[in-house]
Design a protein around this motif. Structure first.
Motif, mmCIF file in Angstrom:
data_model
loop_
_atom_site.group_PDB
_atom_site.id
_atom_site.type_symbol
_atom_site.label_atom_id
_atom_site.label_comp_id
_atom_site.label_asym_id
_atom_site.label_seq_id
_atom_site.Cartn_x
_atom_site.Cartn_y
_atom_site.Cartn_z
ATOM 1 N N LEU A 19 0.806 -1.216 0.000
ATOM 2 C CA LEU A 19 0.000 0.000 0.000
ATOM 3 C C LEU A 19 0.840 1.267 0.000
ATOM 4 O O LEU A 19 0.338 2.343 -0.338
ATOM 5 C CB LEU A 19 -0.957 0.009 1.193
ATOM 6 C CG LEU A 19 -2.061 -1.044 1.162
ATOM 7 C CD1 LEU A 19 -2.874 -0.993 2.437
ATOM 8 C CD2 LEU A 19 -2.943 -0.884 -0.047
ATOM 9 N N THR A 20 2.104 1.169 0.368
ATOM 10 C CA THR A 20 2.973 2.346 0.387
ATOM 11 C C THR A 20 3.826 2.460 -0.875
ATOM 12 O O THR A 20 4.577 3.430 -1.005
ATOM 13 C CB THR A 20 3.891 2.318 1.619
ATOM 14 O OG1 THR A 20 4.633 1.098 1.627
ATOM 15 C CG2 THR A 20 3.085 2.450 2.896
ATOM 16 N N THR A 21 3.706 1.525 -1.812
ATOM 17 C CA THR A 21 4.504 1.581 -3.035
ATOM 18 C C THR A 21 3.806 2.428 -4.096
ATOM 19 O O THR A 21 2.620 2.722 -4.011
ATOM 20 C CB THR A 21 4.738 0.163 -3.612
ATOM 21 O OG1 THR A 21 3.469 -0.402 -3.929
ATOM 22 C CG2 THR A 21 5.500 -0.705 -2.643
ATOM 23 N N ASN A 22 4.575 2.801 -5.116
ATOM 24 C CA ASN A 22 4.025 3.572 -6.230
ATOM 25 C C ASN A 22 3.119 2.720 -7.107
ATOM 26 O O ASN A 22 2.239 3.251 -7.776
ATOM 27 C CB ASN A 22 5.151 4.168 -7.078
ATOM 28 C CG ASN A 22 5.809 5.346 -6.399
ATOM 29 O OD1 ASN A 22 5.206 5.985 -5.537
ATOM 30 N ND2 ASN A 22 7.042 5.630 -6.778
ATOM 31 N N LYS A 23 3.343 1.415 -7.121
ATOM 32 C CA LYS A 23 2.514 0.520 -7.940
ATOM 33 C C LYS A 23 1.055 0.586 -7.502
ATOM 34 O O LYS A 23 0.148 0.643 -8.331
ATOM 35 C CB LYS A 23 3.044 -0.923 -7.827
ATOM 36 C CG LYS A 23 2.303 -1.926 -8.669
ATOM 37 C CD LYS A 23 2.540 -1.676 -10.137
ATOM 38 C CE LYS A 23 1.856 -2.758 -10.954
ATOM 39 N NZ LYS A 23 1.884 -2.476 -12.365
ATOM 40 N N TYR A 24 0.810 0.609 -6.193
ATOM 41 C CA TYR A 24 -0.563 0.713 -5.688
ATOM 42 C C TYR A 24 -1.186 2.042 -6.101
ATOM 43 O O TYR A 24 -2.340 2.097 -6.518
ATOM 44 C CB TYR A 24 -0.581 0.574 -4.164
ATOM 45 C CG TYR A 24 -1.934 0.828 -3.563
ATOM 46 C CD1 TYR A 24 -2.959 -0.092 -3.710
ATOM 47 C CD2 TYR A 24 -2.195 2.009 -2.884
ATOM 48 C CE1 TYR A 24 -4.216 0.148 -3.185
ATOM 49 C CE2 TYR A 24 -3.443 2.258 -2.357
ATOM 50 C CZ TYR A 24 -4.452 1.321 -2.500
ATOM 51 O OH TYR A 24 -5.688 1.565 -1.986
ATOM 52 N N LYS A 25 -0.401 3.115 -6.011
ATOM 53 C CA LYS A 25 -0.909 4.428 -6.392
ATOM 54 C C LYS A 25 -1.259 4.457 -7.876
ATOM 55 O O LYS A 25 -2.296 5.001 -8.270
ATOM 56 C CB LYS A 25 0.142 5.493 -6.072
ATOM 57 C CG LYS A 25 -0.328 6.899 -6.300
ATOM 58 C CD LYS A 25 0.715 7.905 -5.876
ATOM 59 C CE LYS A 25 0.218 9.318 -6.112
ATOM 60 N NZ LYS A 25 1.191 10.318 -5.706
ATOM 61 N N GLU A 26 -0.419 3.855 -8.724
ATOM 62 C CA GLU A 26 -0.697 3.800 -10.156
ATOM 63 C C GLU A 26 -1.960 2.992 -10.443
ATOM 64 O O GLU A 26 -2.776 3.375 -11.285
ATOM 65 C CB GLU A 26 0.493 3.186 -10.899
ATOM 66 C CG GLU A 26 1.719 4.072 -10.936
ATOM 67 C CD GLU A 26 2.919 3.356 -11.519
ATOM 68 O OE1 GLU A 26 2.759 2.256 -12.099
ATOM 69 O OE2 GLU A 26 4.031 3.899 -11.391
ATOM 70 N N LEU A 27 -2.131 1.865 -9.754
ATOM 71 C CA LEU A 27 -3.334 1.049 -9.938
ATOM 72 C C LEU A 27 -4.591 1.804 -9.527
ATOM 73 O O LEU A 27 -5.616 1.751 -10.219
ATOM 74 C CB LEU A 27 -3.219 -0.247 -9.137
ATOM 75 C CG LEU A 27 -2.246 -1.295 -9.660
ATOM 76 C CD1 LEU A 27 -2.084 -2.434 -8.661
ATOM 77 C CD2 LEU A 27 -2.713 -1.839 -10.991
ATOM 78 N N ALA A 31 -7.624 2.957 -12.077
ATOM 79 C CA ALA A 31 -9.006 2.540 -11.813
ATOM 80 C C ALA A 31 -9.923 3.756 -11.757
ATOM 81 O O ALA A 31 -11.035 3.729 -12.305
ATOM 82 C CB ALA A 31 -9.080 1.754 -10.511
ATOM 83 N N MET A 32 -9.469 4.842 -11.126
ATOM 84 C CA MET A 32 -10.269 6.062 -11.078
ATOM 85 C C MET A 32 -10.477 6.633 -12.476
ATOM 86 O O MET A 32 -11.583 7.071 -12.828
ATOM 87 C CB MET A 32 -9.599 7.104 -10.189
ATOM 88 C CG MET A 32 -9.696 6.800 -8.716
ATOM 89 S SD MET A 32 -8.831 7.906 -7.573
ATOM 90 C CE MET A 32 -8.419 9.329 -8.492
ATOM 91 N N SER A 33 -9.437 6.617 -13.289
ATOM 92 C CA SER A 33 -9.533 7.124 -14.657
ATOM 93 C C SER A 33 -10.516 6.288 -15.473
ATOM 94 O O SER A 33 -11.344 6.821 -16.220
ATOM 95 C CB SER A 33 -8.160 7.111 -15.313
ATOM 96 O OG SER A 33 -8.244 7.465 -16.661
ATOM 97 N N PHE A 34 -10.439 4.961 -15.330
ATOM 98 C CA PHE A 34 -11.346 4.066 -16.050
ATOM 99 C C PHE A 34 -12.794 4.324 -15.641
ATOM 100 O O PHE A 34 -13.687 4.431 -16.488
ATOM 101 C CB PHE A 34 -10.980 2.609 -15.780
ATOM 102 C CG PHE A 34 -11.939 1.636 -16.382
ATOM 103 C CD1 PHE A 34 -11.880 1.325 -17.728
ATOM 104 C CD2 PHE A 34 -12.915 1.048 -15.601
ATOM 105 C CE1 PHE A 34 -12.782 0.434 -18.292
ATOM 106 C CE2 PHE A 34 -13.815 0.154 -16.147
ATOM 107 C CZ PHE A 34 -13.751 -0.155 -17.496
ATOM 108 N N ASN A 35 -13.050 4.450 -14.351
ATOM 109 C CA ASN A 35 -14.408 4.681 -13.869
ATOM 110 C C ASN A 35 -14.947 6.033 -14.344
ATOM 111 O O ASN A 35 -16.117 6.148 -14.706
ATOM 112 C CB ASN A 35 -14.454 4.606 -12.338
ATOM 113 C CG ASN A 35 -14.294 3.200 -11.852
ATOM 114 O OD1 ASN A 35 -14.584 2.245 -12.557
ATOM 115 N ND2 ASN A 35 -13.810 3.062 -10.627
ATOM 116 N N ARG A 36 -14.094 7.051 -14.358
ATOM 117 C CA ARG A 36 -14.517 8.369 -14.829
ATOM 118 C C ARG A 36 -14.898 8.320 -16.307
ATOM 119 O O ARG A 36 -15.947 8.820 -16.714
ATOM 120 C CB ARG A 36 -13.401 9.390 -14.604
ATOM 121 C CG ARG A 36 -13.767 10.799 -15.025
ATOM 122 C CD ARG A 36 -12.628 11.789 -14.807
ATOM 123 N NE ARG A 36 -11.320 11.305 -15.204
ATOM 124 C CZ ARG A 36 -10.866 11.263 -16.456
ATOM 125 N NH1 ARG A 36 -11.627 11.675 -17.442
ATOM 126 N NH2 ARG A 36 -9.656 10.821 -16.737
#
Length: 119
Positions: A19-27, A31-36
């Motif tokens: 949860l503290t890695t950049n990979k989680y932030k990118e995912l 996901a937010m971009s896809f939902n928007r």
């Protein structure tokens, strides 16, 4: 009645590390971009009739903001959201329905003898 929960420390450390890695932030951002984009596409679609129920379906914005969250009102309820105000949609094809026929679609006033329109 208290529940005893067995927590695996190793799995908690792995989850915390992920949860503290950049990979989680990118995912999360993708996901937010896809939902928007999905919601924007749904708004643009024409209402369609569901073949199973015969009901006309259209986009309904059910997303709620974090600021709208309130504590639960009933026992066992974690969160509650305020009720949204219902607004009747104004349909353009009904705009001139009750007007007399001679007044419908008259957007520019016609010149009369006593009131000439100047250019």
């Amino acid at each position: 009645m208290v529940m005893d929960i067995a927590v695996n420390e190793e799995n908690c450390k792995k989850l915390d590390k992920f949860l503290t890695t950049n990979k989680y932030k990118e995912l999360a951002e993708s996901a937010m971009s896809f939902n928007r984009k999905l919601n924007e596409e749904r708004k643009m679609r024409i209402p369609y009739v569901d073949g199973q129920t015969g009901v006309a379906m259209r986009h309904y914005n059910i997303l709620r903001g974090q600021r709208e969250r309130m504590p639960g009102r009933r026992e066992g309820q974690i969160l509650s959201y305020p009720q949204r105000k219902w607004l009747k949609k104004r349909y353009q094809y009904l705009q001139y329905f009750m007007m007399p026929k001679n007044m419908r679609f008259d957007t520019v006033s016609q010149p009369t003898e006593g009131n000439p329109i100047e250019n």
